[in-house]
Design an enzyme around this catalytic site. Structure first.
Site, PDB file in Angstrom:
ATOM      1  N   HIS A   1       4.744  -4.440   4.866  1.00 37.49           N
ATOM      2  CA  HIS A   1       5.775  -3.402   4.996  1.00 37.49           C
ATOM      3  C   HIS A   1       5.653  -2.541   6.237  1.00 37.49           C
ATOM      4  O   HIS A   1       6.575  -1.791   6.550  1.00 37.49           O
ATOM      5  CB  HIS A   1       5.793  -2.502   3.757  1.00 37.49           C
ATOM      6  CG  HIS A   1       4.472  -1.895   3.397  1.00 37.49           C
ATOM      7  ND1 HIS A   1       4.038  -0.702   3.927  1.00 37.49           N
ATOM      8  CD2 HIS A   1       3.493  -2.308   2.559  1.00 37.49           C
ATOM      9  CE1 HIS A   1       2.844  -0.416   3.421  1.00 37.49           C
ATOM     10  NE2 HIS A   1       2.485  -1.365   2.590  1.00 37.49           N
TER      11      HIS A   1
ATOM     12  N   THR B   1       0.848  -1.183   0.000  1.00 41.56           N
ATOM     13  CA  THR B   1       0.000   0.000   0.000  1.00 41.56           C
ATOM     14  C   THR B   1       0.895   1.249   0.000  1.00 41.56           C
ATOM     15  O   THR B   1       2.111   1.144  -0.113  1.00 41.56           O
ATOM     16  CB  THR B   1      -0.905   0.044   1.251  1.00 41.56           C
ATOM     17  OG1 THR B   1      -0.097   0.329   2.413  1.00 41.56           O
ATOM     18  CG2 THR B   1      -1.636  -1.283   1.453  1.00 41.56           C
ATOM     19  N   ARG B   2       0.268   2.400   0.165  1.00 41.34           N
ATOM     20  CA  ARG B   2       1.014   3.664   0.240  1.00 41.34           C
ATOM     21  C   ARG B   2       1.319   4.039   1.691  1.00 41.34           C
ATOM     22  O   ARG B   2       1.858   5.116   1.974  1.00 41.34           O
ATOM     23  CB  ARG B   2       0.201   4.778  -0.442  1.00 41.34           C
ATOM     24  CG  ARG B   2       1.024   6.007  -0.841  1.00 41.34           C
ATOM     25  CD  ARG B   2       0.248   6.935  -1.756  1.00 41.34           C
ATOM     26  NE  ARG B   2      -1.006   7.383  -1.186  1.00 41.34           N
ATOM     27  CZ  ARG B   2      -1.166   8.467  -0.413  1.00 41.34           C
ATOM     28  NH1 ARG B   2      -0.145   9.235  -0.139  1.00 41.34           N
ATOM     29  NH2 ARG B   2      -2.353   8.788   0.059  1.00 41.34           N
ATOM     30  N   LYS B   3       1.017   3.145   2.632  1.00 43.21           N
ATOM     31  CA  LYS B   3       1.279   3.396   4.050  1.00 43.21           C
ATOM     32  C   LYS B   3       2.737   3.076   4.365  1.00 43.21           C
ATOM     33  O   LYS B   3       3.045   2.159   5.131  1.00 43.21           O
ATOM     34  CB  LYS B   3       0.340   2.564   4.913  1.00 43.21           C
ATOM     35  CG  LYS B   3      -1.134   2.911   4.736  1.00 43.21           C
ATOM     36  CD  LYS B   3      -2.017   1.989   5.564  1.00 43.21           C
ATOM     37  CE  LYS B   3      -3.492   2.287   5.357  1.00 43.21           C
ATOM     38  NZ  LYS B   3      -4.369   1.351   6.108  1.00 43.21           N
ATOM     39  N   THR B   4       3.622   3.843   3.773  1.00 47.54           N
ATOM     40  CA  THR B   4       5.049   3.609   3.926  1.00 47.54           C
ATOM     41  C   THR B   4       5.686   4.670   4.823  1.00 47.54           C
ATOM     42  O   THR B   4       5.060   5.684   5.155  1.00 47.54           O
ATOM     43  CB  THR B   4       5.733   3.636   2.550  1.00 47.54           C
ATOM     44  OG1 THR B   4       5.377   4.847   1.872  1.00 47.54           O
ATOM     45  CG2 THR B   4       5.291   2.451   1.693  1.00 47.54           C
TER      46      THR B   4
END
Length: 337
Positions: free
Chosen positions: A321, A182-185
């Site tokens: 991640h 996802t974009r939850k980095t």
């Protein structure tokens, strides 16, 4: 469908990742390097050891740390070769070249500072001290880059390991479509984490806000309706930018598909609810609309197998991640015999 099976993944990296590494090095030493003063510039050799189970990932970032610190060649060889170019006799030149293979000479002159014995993607067995690579260069510069290089490698390897593990679970459950992150980095570290997902065999999902338009509940609330939000997104992004809509039920998914969404995300559905909704949407819109069904929300290694359905095109989860264990590495300076 894995990117790693189609090419060399470091070729994906943009030039700006080198600037990020420069910033990390500056953060770690904003003024004096007292430890570096102690050890000096004597040529040293350090072994990179893998000490816990996991997949090696992050090699280009590790290499770039030491490239920036000028651990990029055997200086004696470089000087000998330089002398020879200008016709200056150098007895050392012949000694060095006589003891090096052509490939070793090419490596030394091409700026290779890290010699890898196991490739990116290699799995390190548990309870071992696997010699992964050797770093050569001035001692103080090896130690200057040690922590930045190890932190990056450990984190990237952890993401790759978790990605590969979750992928193996859904494959065993019979799922043949896409598993993605996802974009939850981590801010400032997204490129490394996305790279780790790819090494682990997963899809990285959209890289940023510019890569795809994802309309979540807040967008829809602000825009007034799903249809209005999709129309605005399509007008702004044009044909080149896909539009995805987060949907809480089938009615919302139907509205998104009717409006022209490229992807509908079934968010926080139950496992059984996902299977029913995905099948229903595919059957209802068959032959009239082209779209993908993505499933997301609370998916982990403990429950992801229950969400497997061939009507689901993409399973996305931040569990590959976010908060993943690092792979343990150490860098040990070798004593001279």
């Amino acid at each position: 469908m894995m990117a790693i099976s189609h090419g060399i993944l470091p070729h994906l990296l943009p030039p700006n990742y080198k600037g990020a590494i420069s910033a990390w090095l500056e953060e770690d030493c904003p003024s004096f390097d007292y430890g570096g003063f102690v050890v000096g510039e004597a040529t040293a050799e350090a072994q990179l050891l893998g000490k816990s189970a996991g997949i090696v990932a992050g090699v280009p970032f590790f290499d770039e740390v030491f490239r920036q610190l000028d651990c990029t060649y055997d200086r004696r060889l470089y000087l000998c070769l330089l002398f020879s170019l200008f016709g200056i006799p150098s007895p050392t030149l012949y000694v060095v070249i006589d003891n090096l293979s052509p490939s070793a000479i090419a490596d030394s002159t091409s700026g290779t500072s890290v010699e890898w014995y196991h490739p990116e993607g290699h799995y390190i067995e548990a309870n071992t001290r696997t010699h992964i690579a050797t770093v050569r260069g001035p001692c103080r510069k090896i130690l200057f880059g040690e922590r930045v290089a190890l932190n990056t490698l450990a984190r990237c390897s952890g993401v790759a390991t978790k990605s590969a593990h979750l992928l193996s679970l859904v494959r065993k459950a019979g799922y043949n479509n896409i598993l993605s992150g996802t974009r939850k980095t981590t801010p400032g570290f997204r490129l490394v984490e996305k790279y780790g997902m790819l090494i682990g065999g997963c899809d990285a999902h959209r890289m940023d806000l510019s890569a795809m338009t994802m309309l979540k509940d807040n967008h829809v609330t602000a825009a007034g309706s799903i249809s209005g939000a999709v129309a605005a997104a399509k007008a702004a992004g044009g044909f080149a930018v896909k539009v995805e809509v987060e949907c809480l039920n089938e009615l919302e998914a139907d509205e998104a598909i009717e409006a022209g969404a490229d992807v509908v995300m079934l968010d926080n559905f139950t496992a059984e609810g996902v299977k029913i909704a995905a099948r229903s949407l595919k059957e209802r819109w068959k032959g009239t609309r082209q779209f993908l069904v993505e499933v997301s929300g609370g998916l982990t290694e403990d429950n992801v197998e229950h969400y497997v359905s061939q009507d689901v095109d993409v399973i996305s989860t931040s569990s590959i991640h976010q908060g993943v264990p690092h792979v343990d590495f150490s860098l040990k300076i070798m004593k001279e015999p």
